[in-house]
Design a protein around this motif. Sequence first.
Motif, PDB file in Angstrom:
ATOM      1  N   GLN A   1      -0.197  11.778  -0.175  1.00  0.00           N
ATOM      2  CA  GLN A   1      -0.121  10.173  -0.055  1.00  0.00           C
ATOM      3  C   GLN A   1       1.428   9.914   0.286  1.00  0.00           C
ATOM      4  OE1 GLN A   1      -1.455  12.382  -2.210  1.00  0.00           O
ATOM      5  NE2 GLN A   1      -3.796  11.233  -2.328  1.00  0.00           N
TER       6      GLN A   1
ATOM      7  N   VAL B   1       1.586   7.261  -6.462  1.00  0.00           N
ATOM      8  CA  VAL B   1       0.743   8.810  -6.710  1.00  0.00           C
ATOM      9  C   VAL B   1       1.476  10.054  -6.850  1.00  0.00           C
ATOM     10  CG1 VAL B   1      -1.111  10.334  -5.700  1.00  0.00           C
ATOM     11  CG2 VAL B   1      -1.342   7.726  -5.513  1.00  0.00           C
TER      12      VAL B   1
ATOM     13  N   ASN C   1       2.019   1.857  -3.620  1.00  0.00           N
ATOM     14  CA  ASN C   1       0.951   2.581  -4.143  1.00  0.00           C
ATOM     15  C   ASN C   1       0.546   4.054  -3.970  1.00  0.00           C
ATOM     16  OD1 ASN C   1       0.109   0.038  -5.604  1.00  0.00           O
ATOM     17  ND2 ASN C   1      -1.148  -0.335  -3.855  1.00  0.00           N
ATOM     18  N   LEU C   2       0.725   4.545  -2.769  1.00  0.00           N
ATOM     19  CA  LEU C   2       0.949   6.005  -2.601  1.00  0.00           C
ATOM     20  C   LEU C   2       2.120   6.550  -2.890  1.00  0.00           C
ATOM     21  CD1 LEU C   2      -0.312   5.382   1.332  1.00  0.00           C
ATOM     22  CD2 LEU C   2      -1.924   6.647  -0.516  1.00  0.00           C
TER      23      LEU C   2
ATOM     24  N   LEU D   1       1.681   9.607   4.156  1.00  0.00           N
ATOM     25  CA  LEU D   1       0.878   8.554   4.473  1.00  0.00           C
ATOM     26  C   LEU D   1       1.842   7.447   4.087  1.00  0.00           C
ATOM     27  CD1 LEU D   1      -2.871   8.947   3.578  1.00  0.00           C
ATOM     28  CD2 LEU D   1      -1.876   9.103   5.860  1.00  0.00           C
ATOM     29  N   ALA D   2       2.521   7.283   2.905  1.00  0.00           N
ATOM     30  CA  ALA D   2       3.161   6.207   2.478  1.00  0.00           C
ATOM     31  C   ALA D   2       4.422   6.132   3.739  1.00  0.00           C
ATOM     32  CB  ALA D   2       3.871   6.352   1.268  1.00  0.00           C
TER      33      ALA D   2
ATOM     34  N   GLU E   1       0.890  -1.346  -0.131  1.00  0.00           N
ATOM     35  CA  GLU E   1       0.037  -0.008  -0.171  1.00  0.00           C
ATOM     36  C   GLU E   1       0.754   1.186  -0.081  1.00  0.00           C
ATOM     37  OE1 GLU E   1      -3.260   0.253  -0.533  1.00  0.00           O
ATOM     38  OE2 GLU E   1      -3.437  -1.790  -0.784  1.00  0.00           O
TER      39      GLU E   1
ATOM     40  N   ARG F   1       1.926  12.463  -4.601  1.00  0.00           N
ATOM     41  CA  ARG F   1       1.714  13.867  -3.920  1.00  0.00           C
ATOM     42  C   ARG F   1       1.876  14.042  -2.509  1.00  0.00           C
ATOM     43  NH1 ARG F   1      -3.278  15.335  -3.457  1.00  0.00           N
ATOM     44  NH2 ARG F   1      -2.795  17.498  -3.822  1.00  0.00           N
TER      45      ARG F   1
END
Length: 334
Positions: free
Chosen positions: A25, A20, A16-17, A28-29, A13, A22
């Motif tokens: 994201q 992105v 995936n972030l 959070l990653a 996950e 940005r």
Amino acid sequence: MEQLELVAVQLDEALNLIKVGRIPQLRLAFLLIDNAAELMMYRTTKEETEYQFLYVSMHHQAKLMQSRVADDAEIRARIQDLENKIIPEEKLKEIDREFRAKVNFLVARGRLDPSLGTILKKLHRYRNDMYHQARIRKALIETAALVYFDVACALLAAWAPPRMSSTSEPYTDLERFGIGRHDLFKDGLCNQVAQRLRDEAGVDATGVRSALISHLNERLDELDEMISFVIEEGVPPEFSSLDDAIRLIQADLMGPELPPLEDLRQQRFPVQSRTLRLWRIQVTQLAKVTDRYEMYSRFAAIEDRFETFEERVRTVAGLVDSRIQFEIDQARGK
């Protein structure tokens, strides 16, 4: 297998972030990767300390035996061996609680490469800045997230979680890595997942190196500019040489009285003008480091060396700027 699935899903996950691209994201990653890294280290420290209760019990029994018999070299040696193995309770609590303590413990035990340990501590500090203070190095966050992802994959590749199944649920999130329930006792599963994640991330070691070098050079450029500003606007002419200004910045520029110049020159300070030049040389040398984990480690070490001084210069430059603005406002009658 359940623990492997937990870590694999978090890193998947996070990737995936990262893709992105940005800042929300990427932040959070970073948090997901940091948690996965700490989880793996936590499980490894538990493995390393699981017999502590037994060592304490055996030590107690050996001491009782020693009190009941004449001096015995074998018993003394046994007691000494057990005392070397016993970790103090406070130390165990610190390891259990603190990220940095886990890293230092695993490095000391030979369970974690020192280069990875250095960069892990640095990246965890980045995570704390993002999580607790929302301080984000916008120019570096994507590169830092990729570096942390790469380092977490290195941890995962060397990890050996318990193979016991603790749930009746199928490990469906591991299927995309080519792992099913029937693979429970196969060797190399963690490395298999780590390699797949690395391949999907496609970390460009050359690009990462360039980004890290650029980041350090930009920070050092900004440091030079702040020092020049302090020299031009904040110090008397007699302190305006670079070395004297650097000494003054580390002393007490904004105190009620400036120290006499000769007294200042007699004091020893950690940073001199040659220190600034040395930091530049060390940054340049990063381009020659071929092992990427060693390169990450050296990056962290260089940044650690100048951050305290950088913060001091920024504080002093801010005070000088505030004084200038106050004088401007006073002249305008505000």
